[in-house]
Design an enzyme around this catalytic site. Sequence first.
Site, short mmCIF file in Angstrom:
data_model
loop_
_atom_site.label_atom_id
_atom_site.label_comp_id
_atom_site.label_asym_id
_atom_site.label_seq_id
_atom_site.Cartn_x
_atom_site.Cartn_y
_atom_site.Cartn_z
N LYS A 65 0.73 -1.25 0.34
CA LYS A 65 -0.01 0.03 0.11
C LYS A 65 0.90 1.43 0.20
O LYS A 65 0.59 2.21 -0.66
CB LYS A 65 -0.79 0.09 1.16
CG LYS A 65 -1.80 -1.14 1.23
CD LYS A 65 -2.89 -1.08 2.41
CE LYS A 65 -2.47 -0.91 3.72
NZ LYS A 65 -1.56 -2.04 4.37
N ARG A 108 -10.67 0.31 9.55
CA ARG A 108 -10.48 -1.13 9.68
C ARG A 108 -11.54 -1.94 10.51
O ARG A 108 -11.54 -3.09 10.27
CB ARG A 108 -9.39 -1.21 10.66
CG ARG A 108 -7.91 -1.59 9.89
CD ARG A 108 -6.79 -1.94 10.83
NE ARG A 108 -5.74 -2.39 10.31
CZ ARG A 108 -4.67 -1.55 10.61
NH1 ARG A 108 -4.62 -0.60 11.28
NH2 ARG A 108 -3.54 -1.86 9.89
N ARG A 133 11.88 -5.93 6.58
CA ARG A 133 12.06 -4.47 6.32
C ARG A 133 12.77 -3.75 7.28
O ARG A 133 13.02 -3.92 8.41
CB ARG A 133 10.43 -3.91 6.74
CG ARG A 133 9.20 -4.09 5.81
CD ARG A 133 8.10 -3.47 5.63
NE ARG A 133 7.26 -3.55 6.87
CZ ARG A 133 5.91 -3.39 6.93
NH1 ARG A 133 5.38 -2.91 5.89
NH2 ARG A 133 5.25 -3.32 8.05
N ARG A 193 11.47 -1.99 12.68
CA ARG A 193 10.63 -1.53 13.79
C ARG A 193 10.14 -2.65 14.70
O ARG A 193 10.18 -4.04 14.28
CB ARG A 193 9.27 -1.34 13.27
CG ARG A 193 9.66 0.01 12.19
CD ARG A 193 8.62 0.51 11.56
NE ARG A 193 7.35 -0.21 10.85
CZ ARG A 193 6.89 -0.02 9.61
NH1 ARG A 193 7.26 1.05 8.97
NH2 ARG A 193 5.93 -0.87 9.26
N ARG A 228 -1.56 -9.65 13.94
CA ARG A 228 -2.12 -8.46 13.30
C ARG A 228 -2.89 -8.73 12.19
O ARG A 228 -3.86 -8.37 11.92
CB ARG A 228 -1.06 -7.68 12.89
CG ARG A 228 -0.32 -6.70 13.92
CD ARG A 228 1.09 -6.18 13.39
NE ARG A 228 0.73 -4.89 12.32
CZ ARG A 228 1.51 -4.41 11.54
NH1 ARG A 228 2.79 -4.82 11.76
NH2 ARG A 228 1.28 -3.31 10.96
#
Length: 224
Positions: A20, A95, A134, A167, A178
């Site tokens: 996204k 969401r 990431r 992160r 999640r």
Amino acid sequence: MGSDQKRLTVLFIGPPGSGKGTQAEYLKRDYSVCHLATGDLFRAAVAAGTELGKKVKSIMDSGALVPDDLTISLLKENMKKPECKGGFILDGFPRTSVQQEKLTEMLNENNTKLHSVFHFKIDDEELIPRVTGRLLHEKSGRTYHTVFKPPKTPMTDDLTGEPLIRRSDDNEQTLRKRLVAFHQQTAPVISHYQKLNCVVPLDATKKPAEVYNSIKGALKEQGF
């Protein structure tokens, strides 16, 4: 392309790591809209060390989703910024069904039309290597990936030579939690927008340029 008369408003719905953010950068560049990614807004609040940021940090580190009232407050504040005048991409919001209702209220108050809901579709197992690899340069927000977009020197920012970080929520255990929450909560949101005929499904396993062509094609049909 964005203008006061025709303010482009789109939603990006998809799990973490589905691409996204990359598509939002393309849209910002070509359509003069702002990118309101709840994850980035939360991280900015965390970095600022505000009371809201402290609440958000503990929630995000546990893998839970940030409660609606906190999310909505943060978004309302950011939607008023000048860079959002030409329109905006909402990424990570709504969401939940409650958030979806609140968004409808907010858009109606501002006489703003929702043009498209882009649904990024990808298998959960494909997301794990995307997310756990990431890397982030904290000061600039530049992102890298150990496999797909590695820095020239391992764990080092290409421009400044400063260290990169992972992160705290980019690990497999947190990601799986999640994803469970994401699927449970967003299924009724997607169903709601499907009834309004504004959902555009995207194959998020394709190359970014191919995904973007699908997005541009859908927007062109609406006169953008």
